[in-house]
Design a protein around this motif. Sequence first.
Motif, short mmCIF file in Angstrom:
data_model
loop_
_atom_site.label_atom_id
_atom_site.label_comp_id
_atom_site.label_asym_id
_atom_site.label_seq_id
_atom_site.Cartn_x
_atom_site.Cartn_y
_atom_site.Cartn_z
N GLY A 2 0.84 -0.81 0.65
CA GLY A 2 -0.30 -0.37 0.00
C GLY A 2 1.06 0.90 -0.55
O GLY A 2 0.19 2.42 -0.79
N ASN A 3 2.00 1.23 1.01
CA ASN A 3 3.32 2.42 0.85
C ASN A 3 2.99 2.53 -0.87
O ASN A 3 3.94 3.80 -0.81
CB ASN A 3 4.09 1.90 2.43
CG ASN A 3 2.99 2.35 3.65
OD1 ASN A 3 2.06 3.49 3.24
ND2 ASN A 3 3.64 1.91 4.59
N PHE A 54 2.59 1.89 -3.21
CA PHE A 54 1.82 1.99 -4.33
C PHE A 54 1.31 3.44 -4.26
O PHE A 54 1.74 4.49 -5.22
CB PHE A 54 0.49 1.81 -3.96
CG PHE A 54 -0.87 1.76 -5.78
CD1 PHE A 54 -1.14 1.44 -6.26
CD2 PHE A 54 -1.93 2.73 -4.95
CE1 PHE A 54 -1.77 1.59 -7.43
CE2 PHE A 54 -2.79 3.00 -5.44
CZ PHE A 54 -3.01 2.90 -6.74
N ASP A 55 1.17 4.23 -2.72
CA ASP A 55 1.00 5.57 -2.81
C ASP A 55 1.24 6.23 -2.88
O ASP A 55 2.43 7.44 -3.53
CB ASP A 55 0.43 5.52 -1.08
CG ASP A 55 0.35 6.98 -0.69
OD1 ASP A 55 -0.20 7.88 -1.17
OD2 ASP A 55 0.37 7.00 0.68
#
Lengths: 421, 448
Positions: free
Chosen positions: B419-420, B422-423
């Motif tokens: 997630g990080n 991707f962010d």
Amino acid sequence: MEALLANIQGLSSNAGDLSNLHIILKQAHDSLYAESIRLLPLLDQLDPSIHSLGYLYILESCSSGAFSKEQATTMVLPIARFINSCDKEQIRLAPDKFLSVCRRFKDHLMLLEAPLRGVAPMLTAIRKIQSSSEHLTSLHPEFLVLCLLSKCYKAGLSILDEDIFEVDQPKDLFLYCYYGGMICIGQKRFRKALELLHNVVTAPMSVINAIAVEAYKKYILVSLIHNGQFSTSLPKYTASVAQRNLKNFCQPYIELANSYSTGKIAEFETIAQKHREKFDNDNNLGLVKQAISSMYKRNIQRLTQTYLTLSLQDIANSVQLNSAKEAEMHVLQMIQDGEIFASINQKDGMVSFLEDPEQYKTCQMIDHIDSSIQRIMALSRKLTAMNENISCDPLFLGKVGRERQRFDFDDFDPVPQKFNI
Amino acid sequence: MEADDETSGPMIDDEIYANGVGGDDEKRNRPIISGEPLDIEAYASLYSGRTKISRLLFIADHSRSNQAMELEALRMAYDEIKKGENTQLFRDVVQKIDGRLGPEYVMDLAWCESVDRRAEQKREKLENELNAYRTNLIKESIRMGYNDFGDFHYSHGQLGDAFKNYVRTRDYCTTSKHIVHMCMSSILVSIEMGQFAHVSSYVSKAEQSQQTPEALDSVTVAKLRCAAGLANLEAKKYKLAARKFLETGHELGNHYNEVIAPQDVATYGGLCALASFDRTELKNKVIDNLNFRNFLELVPEIREIINDFYSSRYASCLDYLGNLKANLLLDIHLHDHLETLYDQIRNKALIQYTHPFVSVDLNMMANAFKTDVAGLEKELEALITDNQVQARIDSHNKILYARHADQRNATFQRALQTGNEFDRDVKSMLLRVNLIKHEFSLKQAKKS
């Protein structure tokens, strides 16, 4: 001049009048410049919060030209006051004037060597001129420089925490990310720093620039400190000039990164020592030192993967520390920072390494995961919106259309059957 | 290699019956590099042609510390060269001997000259013949001519020229038998030159010409397997090398002495298999391999090593390996790879040993591997860091605990991390898009 003053005073109340005033002021621009010296006293007759536009024009012409220290001192105060009290709507009519006033303001403060005085007004200025929090103005880098010079890193972080998407000038972005990276390094927020520096290094550019080179140097060191490794290959979206040239400018740094991966501290230190002068000239010596100490940490962390218990002496031996005492200090520090999970048994000098106690079961963790999901969903929506936006952009379509000159017959949708009544 | 030698010749039978009982122990206690001339002689008798000389010279070069052995090797190389026609090699060897072997082994200029003169004559004759063939455009004769030239250069040690001539015959090959012949000659020369890339390409060429089966008899097939095995060995593809050696048919016999002895097939194949195969493969492809068993009988040590390894008697296995090491280091092909192979075998042994246990007492393990706990800890540490052993060491109590990865936690961790990432990636992508857009509109603005 008096007439102008009267105009300013009379035409500052509503939008229609303001646009007239703007035209008048533009016409008076040259004469204002000609008399710039005498204009300062005039400002006293104006109220910066009501007559912002006129005030701005006069202030801009006053502050132009070269200044001595004394003159700078007299100018700083009115500018700061103006920034604090001016009217948002009015200054946005003449943004470039406002930007140039702010830039001069920064120059004056640099001349006076008092960057701290500019931090708060500059932040206000940014808030007033930017259209949204995603908008990167030319004032951002100026503000970050002031923060850096006055060591107000915290103030700088407040700006850096906002995501930036809209950019006026590429140079603004380069500087913003570079200074931002430095501020984050100062605050030991290496992840964010890495992100910012990464943006500089991978930003589209047609020629290599000094900002990117310096950022790349810091990028190498920060990624050593934060990730314990560095891969010399840049992502493929990086501009090709950067891919080709950056490495050549940073040879000592590459050498350092290569020796880091061997895990041998002595070797790393020799290389650091060999290029010491170069690192010092680049003002990166501190980071190099931090990289060395991160190497100890990295090595201790590696031990936690392999050992359940290990004596302090053995730790000292395997990470090349001088004494068990020193090893204890390192381990203690790392436990405190949450970098490893361990307990020290001082009686027999043993360290037991534990597993990460995080079970991903607590409410906070679920909250955290939830907020991450929300954030990413928002981001994804933004991405889609952006994609749609671009695919509707006439400029983009024009470019794509030019690349594919002829349209095939198939490109045109035939009229659906049901409309052929 | 001398361990192999002893098994060769008259001793083979004895060895086969004696292994595993008293014979091994005796052998184990023997000094590792023995100066006995018998060893080298037996070793050399396994080979013929040029490889014999190169192997002897290799032994001489790598046993500098043991002068008796070096001189013995040089003496035999001298004798062997004298039988041939390679004067350049002869000069080198004489220089290496440097008069240390008495007046019988000095520079024989008369011999050199006569050989050179004869060679010159022969070369002229061959050249004339070849020219005649070429004017007559008889394909078969031209091929023979080039082939003779190749043989001529080969026997005089001009390997590059020999290779060129052999390759030239290719255009005049009419039957697949000829092609195979050309390939075999090229392979031979390439191996001598150490050009193993050529070896593998000619092996595949020879195998491709297999449409007519009569061109490839089983001996040739076995030879090709050996050559391919050697090429893979040199390319550090140990697994493939092991496969090739294991596929080598026992028809090979002593037919390929100019390159490899059947003992070598067993040694190379066995070691490569140990280093690269897992247990089932080892069982199916090596131990239960009837064909390869014939080879293994020639080198009982290797067979013992493999059996010990499979039945987890690591101490004895490593012991054997240690005893063989000095001799194997004198092997021309194995020399560069022995350390890697040994390391891999040892690591595999360690991994296999720890695999079934939840916790292992390091003292016992060290015992089994005939090493001390500290050394074992270091080795295990390296393996764990490499993620080859999933375990952690309790250095205080000297116990190794198997580690069970918590899938759930790992998944959470990975999800958050992804997630990080991707962010971060999307944000910087959006930024870049804006920059590109900006630049683009700037250009547009300038144009208009």
